[in-house]
Design a protein around this motif. Structure first.
Motif, PDB file in Angstrom:
ATOM      1  N   VAL A  44       0.864  -1.183   0.000  1.00 44.43           N
ATOM      2  CA  VAL A  44       0.000   0.000   0.000  1.00 44.43           C
ATOM      3  C   VAL A  44       0.895   1.225   0.000  1.00 44.43           C
ATOM      4  O   VAL A  44       1.830   1.317   0.817  1.00 44.43           O
ATOM      5  N   ASP A  45       0.646   2.168  -0.905  1.00 40.03           N
ATOM      6  CA  ASP A  45       1.497   3.361  -0.930  1.00 40.03           C
ATOM      7  C   ASP A  45       1.185   4.278   0.249  1.00 40.03           C
ATOM      8  O   ASP A  45       0.250   4.046   1.026  1.00 40.03           O
ATOM      9  N   LYS A  46       1.983   5.309   0.408  1.00 37.47           N
ATOM     10  CA  LYS A  46       1.929   6.176   1.581  1.00 37.47           C
ATOM     11  C   LYS A  46       0.553   6.793   1.801  1.00 37.47           C
ATOM     12  O   LYS A  46       0.091   6.939   2.942  1.00 37.47           O
ATOM     13  N   ASP A  47      -0.125   7.162   0.720  1.00 37.52           N
ATOM     14  CA  ASP A  47      -1.423   7.829   0.832  1.00 37.52           C
ATOM     15  C   ASP A  47      -2.613   6.890   0.675  1.00 37.52           C
ATOM     16  O   ASP A  47      -3.764   7.342   0.688  1.00 37.52           O
ATOM     17  N   GLY A  48      -2.357   5.608   0.499  1.00 39.84           N
ATOM     18  CA  GLY A  48      -3.447   4.656   0.339  1.00 39.84           C
ATOM     19  C   GLY A  48      -4.179   4.776  -0.979  1.00 39.84           C
ATOM     20  O   GLY A  48      -5.311   4.311  -1.109  1.00 39.84           O
ATOM     21  N   GLU A  49      -3.524   5.351  -1.975  1.00 41.97           N
ATOM     22  CA  GLU A  49      -4.157   5.532  -3.278  1.00 41.97           C
ATOM     23  C   GLU A  49      -3.864   4.380  -4.232  1.00 41.97           C
ATOM     24  O   GLU A  49      -4.526   4.237  -5.266  1.00 41.97           O
ATOM     25  N   ASN A  50      -2.878   3.570  -3.895  1.00 41.19           N
ATOM     26  CA  ASN A  50      -2.514   2.406  -4.709  1.00 41.19           C
ATOM     27  C   ASN A  50      -2.317   1.215  -3.783  1.00 41.19           C
ATOM     28  O   ASN A  50      -1.469   1.255  -2.884  1.00 41.19           O
ATOM     29  N   ILE A  51      -3.108   0.178  -4.002  1.00 40.21           N
ATOM     30  CA  ILE A  51      -3.075  -1.020  -3.167  1.00 40.21           C
ATOM     31  C   ILE A  51      -3.009  -2.233  -4.088  1.00 40.21           C
ATOM     32  O   ILE A  51      -3.872  -2.408  -4.947  1.00 40.21           O
ATOM     33  N   PHE A  52      -1.991  -3.066  -3.897  1.00 36.64           N
ATOM     34  CA  PHE A  52      -1.835  -4.245  -4.745  1.00 36.64           C
ATOM     35  C   PHE A  52      -1.503  -5.461  -3.895  1.00 36.64           C
ATOM     36  O   PHE A  52      -0.873  -5.353  -2.833  1.00 36.64           O
ATOM     37  N   ALA A  53      -1.891  -6.623  -4.383  1.00 33.96           N
ATOM     38  CA  ALA A  53      -1.446  -7.897  -3.837  1.00 33.96           C
ATOM     39  C   ALA A  53      -0.755  -8.668  -4.955  1.00 33.96           C
ATOM     40  O   ALA A  53      -1.270  -8.747  -6.073  1.00 33.96           O
ATOM     41  N   PHE A  54       0.423  -9.210  -4.649  1.00 34.39           N
ATOM     42  CA  PHE A  54       1.173 -10.044  -5.594  1.00 34.39           C
ATOM     43  C   PHE A  54       1.321 -11.437  -4.981  1.00 34.39           C
ATOM     44  O   PHE A  54       1.758 -11.568  -3.832  1.00 34.39           O
TER      45      PHE A  54
END
Length: 330
Positions: free
Chosen positions: A34-44
């Motif tokens: 999760v990026d610092k601002d919660g604008e990009n969230i991914f699971a790999f």
């Protein structure tokens, strides 16, 4: 020598356990970022799946974009999966995964990802001889359907990824890392996770599943709440109990657990937006795992004596899966 070798693996849940497996086996690692601002969230999810039917055996990297709720399944040959059995390190079709770093080079149908992330400040579920990780003494039982490891409740991220031509800086963000291996996913389960509470360093992982045992099943659970450098454990094997587990018609989930000293209350909703992932079932991978990465989880931890609230807050950017709701609640 065989016992010693297996004991080494039990005490290292993070490493690859499938070197001598040829069929009826899967193993996968789950990296949530999760990026610092919660604008990009991914699971790999890099993994290998070995079936009785060799045509169905393969390795893969699943990717879930939690904001867009878009899943991707990048399939590769079994031989493209190369993992170490002594340290946590694996390569898969040009991508690299370890505890401290991932380097991605994915050029699949509908998705292109390239870049490198490094991780630091890991907070794993402790491993000891009597309780080797999240599974506790169940980790020593050789015929479990599925094993689970919590490799880091929370850690820091540094680095960038270019995803479909868009550069995303994950520096200052938070990560989570776990894994599963065995023969098959359970028939029914609830899984939740968040490390984005108001108080930094606080994290929750909760898993309840229908576990085959002898000729029947039992409802097993592993719940860990990490707060102020202390792990509060509520598990089937440490005499904790589920006091309440309900899902009402409005999709509200309430889970209350108690152990000798503490009471933990967890509330969330089952209707968060989801992407459809694939899970291992017997001899094939089936796309029936609905996962959200944007759920919210309310948590309250209470010291039972004297009665005192240790923590109360809401976890954001939460991962959640609920499969076969009626089976797992009943």
């Amino acid at each position: 020598m065989g016992f010693i070798f297996n004991l080494k693996r039990v005490l290292k849940p993070e490493v690859f356990h499938g070197h001598k497996k040829e069929k009826d086996f899967f193993e996968g690692w789950y990296f949530k970022i999760v990026d610092k601002d919660g604008e990009n969230i991914f699971a790999f999810i890099p993994a290998v799946f070995l079936s009785e039917d060799e045509s169905k055996s393969h390795s893969f990297i699943q990717v879930l974009d939690g904001i867009k709720m878009e899943p991707y399944y990048h399939r590769y040959g079994v031989k493209e999966f190369v993992a170490d059995g002594d340290i946590f390190e694996l390569e898969l079709a040009g991508s690299y995964f370890s505890r401290d770093r991932i380097s991605l080079d994915i050029d699949g149908e509908g998705q292109r990802i390239k870049g490198e992330l490094s991780f630091s400040g890991h907070k794993p579920w402790p491993v000891s001889l009597t309780a080797p990780g999240a599974m506790g003494w169940y980790a020593y039982i050789p015929l479990m359907e599925c094993y689970h490891g919590v490799l880091s409740f929370d850690h820091e991220i540094e680095g960038k990824l270019v995803i479909d031509g868009r550069e995303i800086d994950f520096t200052g963000g938070r990560g989570y890392l776990e894994k599963d291996w065995g023969k098959s996913f359970p028939k029914a389960w609830l899984w939740m996770q968040s490390n984005h509470f108001e108080m930094s360093g606080t994290s929750l992982m909760a898993s309840i599943a229908l576990i085959p045992w002898l000729r029947g099943h039992f409802r097993g659970f592993i719940i860990g709440f990490y707060h102020q450098d202390k792990l509060y454990r509520f598990t089937s094997y440490n005499r904790a109990k589920i006091d309440c587990f309900t899902i009402d018609d409005g999709d509200n989930i309430l889970l209350e657990l108690v152990n000798k000293n503490y009471r933990l209350s967890i509330q969330t909703r089952a209707d968060a937006g989801t992407g459809l992932l694939y899970g291992p079932y017997k001899n094939e991978m089936i796309g029936n795992v609905k996962e959200s990465l944007t759920a919210e989880i309310k948590v309250e931890l209470v010291d039972k004596g004297p009665e005192k609230v240790i923590f109360a807050g809401t976890g954001r950017n939460a991962g959640m899966e609920l499969t076969n709701q009626k089976m797992i609640v009943d």
